[in-house]
Scaffold this motif. Structure first.
Motif, short mmCIF file in Angstrom:
data_model
loop_
_atom_site.label_atom_id
_atom_site.label_comp_id
_atom_site.label_asym_id
_atom_site.label_seq_id
_atom_site.Cartn_x
_atom_site.Cartn_y
_atom_site.Cartn_z
N ALA A 196 -72.28 -52.13 47.50
CA ALA A 196 -72.95 -53.40 47.17
C ALA A 196 -74.45 -53.19 47.05
CB ALA A 196 -72.64 -54.44 48.24
N ASN B 259 -75.31 -51.23 43.85
CA ASN B 259 -75.16 -52.04 42.63
C ASN B 259 -76.23 -53.11 42.53
OD1 ASN B 259 -72.66 -51.37 40.91
ND2 ASN B 259 -72.01 -51.04 43.00
N LEU B 260 -76.65 -53.65 43.67
CA LEU B 260 -77.73 -54.63 43.65
C LEU B 260 -79.04 -53.98 43.19
CD1 LEU B 260 -77.05 -56.74 46.87
CD2 LEU B 260 -77.15 -57.59 44.52
N GLU B 261 -79.27 -52.75 43.66
CA GLU B 261 -80.49 -52.02 43.22
C GLU B 261 -80.44 -51.79 41.71
OE1 GLU B 261 -80.00 -48.71 45.74
OE2 GLU B 261 -80.83 -49.78 47.47
N PHE C 235 -78.79 -53.56 39.54
CA PHE C 235 -78.94 -54.86 38.87
C PHE C 235 -80.41 -55.28 38.85
CE2 PHE C 235 -79.04 -59.54 39.14
CZ PHE C 235 -78.39 -59.84 37.95
N ALA C 236 -81.08 -55.06 39.96
CA ALA C 236 -82.46 -55.52 40.07
C ALA C 236 -83.43 -54.63 39.28
CB ALA C 236 -82.87 -55.55 41.55
#
Lengths: 383, 290
Positions: B105, B108-110, B112-113
């Motif tokens: 998670a 994937n957040l990194e 996405f950001a």
């Protein structure tokens, strides 16, 4: 509850069903690129180039009277994931043609699947010789092989002063890196230039001090670096720390664009073998095409240097669109046959395929142009 | 000889980096018995926070480093309270699965950001190397090494001399007895995980400008951190320090003199050799049994 949901979904689908036939349905083009992982920068640039081509081509009316849809999958800089991405594109998305897969290692992993599913692929970057010599008739490469790149470089040796007398290699330890070292050594040996050391690095390696210190012991005057953008940038920066005061040449079309904003110390230059130099787009073989591309890229605010790789995605999309137009239908075998007839101008120059590989099983290989750019204190110049 | 000296300097710089990476991981395992798969992601988190503060926020580099570390501490505390505290009675396999999920998670957040393209973080140091006779080192790398060593020393002192450090050591040796003695084990766990995460974030903040910052940068680092901790002895702080330097020197010298192609292999051969000859690691953790 189930009935209500089915009803709602049917309602949502109604507008699509009421369209005047399937004529307006988009024609899908599948693309697999490393959007994450060790060579994500390069893959992202290529994908961005394809996105621009998608907009430009759709503005011009698409192909066969239908819009084009780009179905992009991330191969995560990993050959296993590259195969999985192709399985998804072909079996689930039903694309009739593919573009991919940046690294030779990823492309070679995918190639058996092309034979299995009988879907053609335009190879936009990979340079290993055996991609087009192993007998896979579904492969059409617009990128140069390492040998083509090396031979073209060898023709421009006279531009280097002082001249190149002995070379070393710092290569990523895969088909791309090892293949480039082998072909450049052979092409330059034919010009009387000896090879010293060859050091390798894993694709994920970030600390290259041991390799660079080892290269410092060699009496070669020039080091060829072959890897993705990230590792190439690290190698050039760490070479300064290790006082590796040799001429540094990167191969494969990767350009360390972040060294424009964060340049190496004064007096440090690097040379880059590229297939498109966006700083000099007016000198491209077809300047209007290159101009459209650079304007669209700049408009989107993407890293300028990324165009050196982004053009690959653009040219690959032009190639595929032309093949679909010639085929007259979005079917894999018809597109494969039509790819042999493609003759179009691209950013790099003319795109057309000659046959390579065993008779009856030939792959298509384009003959691209090669440019050498010097980067010094954040400024580029043509060699 | 000149080459050997340069390899020695390179190995020291690399070893300092590895030691800092290993110590946070071994601390969390030692005190909490949690295999922290998010360690590499906290490293990436620290690097991204530093990049964001400097490039987007215009924050001074020297201020960005502690801020990124504090952000790592805060996120670590949040993760412990939200994910690990409810799992305290769960078996180790379930906790490992939760940590793997958290790792994915976070990565994937990194992505996405920040996108997949690696970022180069600017730093205020001169790009030309400092030259000491036959060896050279970038001022930035020297700064990273000095800060790493100071952090290791400061951390060791805090653990040995402070009440909080004593509570952590007591929990590590015997959590039940520590609880009976009045140690708030739940608080110690949160503090330990936050501290371990902060150390990983500090490593990322320091090394982001040295290398490049990308969403997958934690993968290799996480693997190396596990190797260092196993080499040094699970849960052992001196072991992680020694393991970090040992791995750094082996990789550097084997890469320089034997083969760069198999540079990582030599590091793992060392681990295999240590596990065969000394299964408890180089400096095994002192633990009260029974």
């Amino acid at each position: 509850m189930l009935q209500r949901r089915t009803f709602l979904l049917s309602g949502l689908a109604l507008p699509a069903l009421s369209r005047p036939g399937a004529a307006a349905d988009p024609i899908k083009i599948g693309m697999t690129q490393p959007l994450t992982g060790a060579v994500a920068a390069s893959g992202t640039y290529v994908a961005n180039g394809a996105r621009i081509a998608l907009d430009v081509l759709n503005r011009e009316g698409g192909v066969l009277g239908r819009p084009i849809q780009l179905v992009l999958e991330d191969n995560k800089s990993n050959p296993r994931e590259a195969v999985a991405s192709v399985e998804k594109l072909v079996l689930s998305d039903k694309v009739p043609v593919l573009i991919g897969a940046w690294s030779s290692t990823f492309t070679l992993a995918i190639m058996p699947k092309l034979l299995e599913y009988k879907v053609p692929m335009v190879v936009e970057t990979s340079s290993a010789a055996r991609i087009t010599t192993s007998g896979n008739p579904y492969v059409f490469r617009i990128a140069p092989t390492s040998e083509m790149e090396a031979l073209a470089f060898a023709e421009q040796l006279g531009k280097f002063n002082p001249p190149i007398r002995k070379i070393d290699f710092l290569s990523v330890n895969n088909d791309f890196g090892r293949g480039a070292a082998e072909k450049f050594a052979a092409a330059l040996a034919a010009k009387g230039i000896a090879t010293g050391r060859t050091e390798t690095m894993t694709p994920e390696a970030t600390d290259l001090a041991a390799q660079l210190t080892a290269l410092k012991q060699s009496d070669a005057d020039t080091v060829f670096i072959t890897s993705g953008v990230e590792q190439t940038t690290l190698a050039l920066r760490q070479a300064v720390e290790q006082r590796l005061n040799k001429r540094m040449v990167t191969t494969g079309g990767a350009f360390p664009d972040q060294l424009v904003a964060n340049p190496l110390p004064a007096g440090r230059s690097s040379y880059h073998i590229l297939f498109f130099a966006p700083w000099f787009s007016e000198r491209a073989p077809y300047a209007p095409i290159a101009r459209t591309f650079t304007e669209e890229w700049t408009k989107r605010g993407w890293d300028f240097g990324g165009m050196t790789e982004g053009y690959r995605g653009y040219d690959a999309m032009l190639t595929v669109k032309e093949a679909i137009r010639l085929a007259g239908k979005p079917e894999a075998e018809a597109i494969r046959q039509a790819l042999w007839q493609v003759k179009i101008p691209g950013i790099n120059g003319d795109i057309a395929f000659v046959k390579e590989g065993p008779a009856g099983q030939e792959s298509g290989q384009n003959r691209p142009n090669v440019t050498i750019v010097q980067l010094s204190e954040g400024k580029t110049s043509l060699l | 000889m000149d080459q050997a000296l340069q390899h020695l300097v390179n190995g020291t710089v690399l070893g300092g980096t590895y030691a800092l990476l290993g110590i946070g991981l071994t601390l969390v395992f030692g005190v909490m018995r949690v295999v922290n798969f998010t360690h590499g992601e906290f490293y990436a988190f620290g690097a991204y926070i530093t990049y964001g503060l400097i490039v987007l926020g215009g924050v001074n580099y020297f201020l960005a480093l502690p801020l990124a570390t504090l952000a790592g501490v805060a996120l670590g505390a949040l993760l412990e309270v939200a994910l690990l505290r409810p799992m305290r009675k769960a078996d180790i396999d379930s906790v490992m699965l939760v940590m793997i999920g958290a790792m994915l998670a976070m990565q994937n957040l990194e992505m996405f950001a920040w996108g997949g393209v690696a970022k180069l973080t600017p730093n205020p140091f001169d790009g030309s190397p400092l030259v000491f006779g036959p060896v050279s080192v970038l001022p930035l790398r020297l700064f990273v090494l000095v800060v790493s060593v100071l952090m290791l020393l400061g951390f060791w002192l805090a653990l040995e001399r402070s009440r909080a450090g004593m509570a952590m050591r007591a929990t590590f040796q015997d959590p039940e007895t520590a609880a009976l003695m009045g140690v708030r084990v739940g608080w110690v766990n949160t503090a330990t995980f936050a501290l371990g995460s902060g150390l990983a974030a500090a490593s990322g903040a320091l090394l982001g400008p040295v290398f490049m910052t990308s969403p997958t940068m934690g993968d290799l680092v996480g693997l190396k951190a596990f190797a260092i901790v196993i080499l040094g002895g699970l849960g052992s702080l001196p072991g992680a320090t020694l393991g970090g330097f040992a791995l750094g020197f082996v990789e550097e010298f084997a890469g320089g003199y034997l083969s760069t192609e198999y540079r990582d292999t030599f590091g793992f051969l060392l681990i295999i050799a240590v596990l065969v000859l000394r299964p408890q690691g180089l400096v095994p953790a002192r633990e009260r049994i029974g």
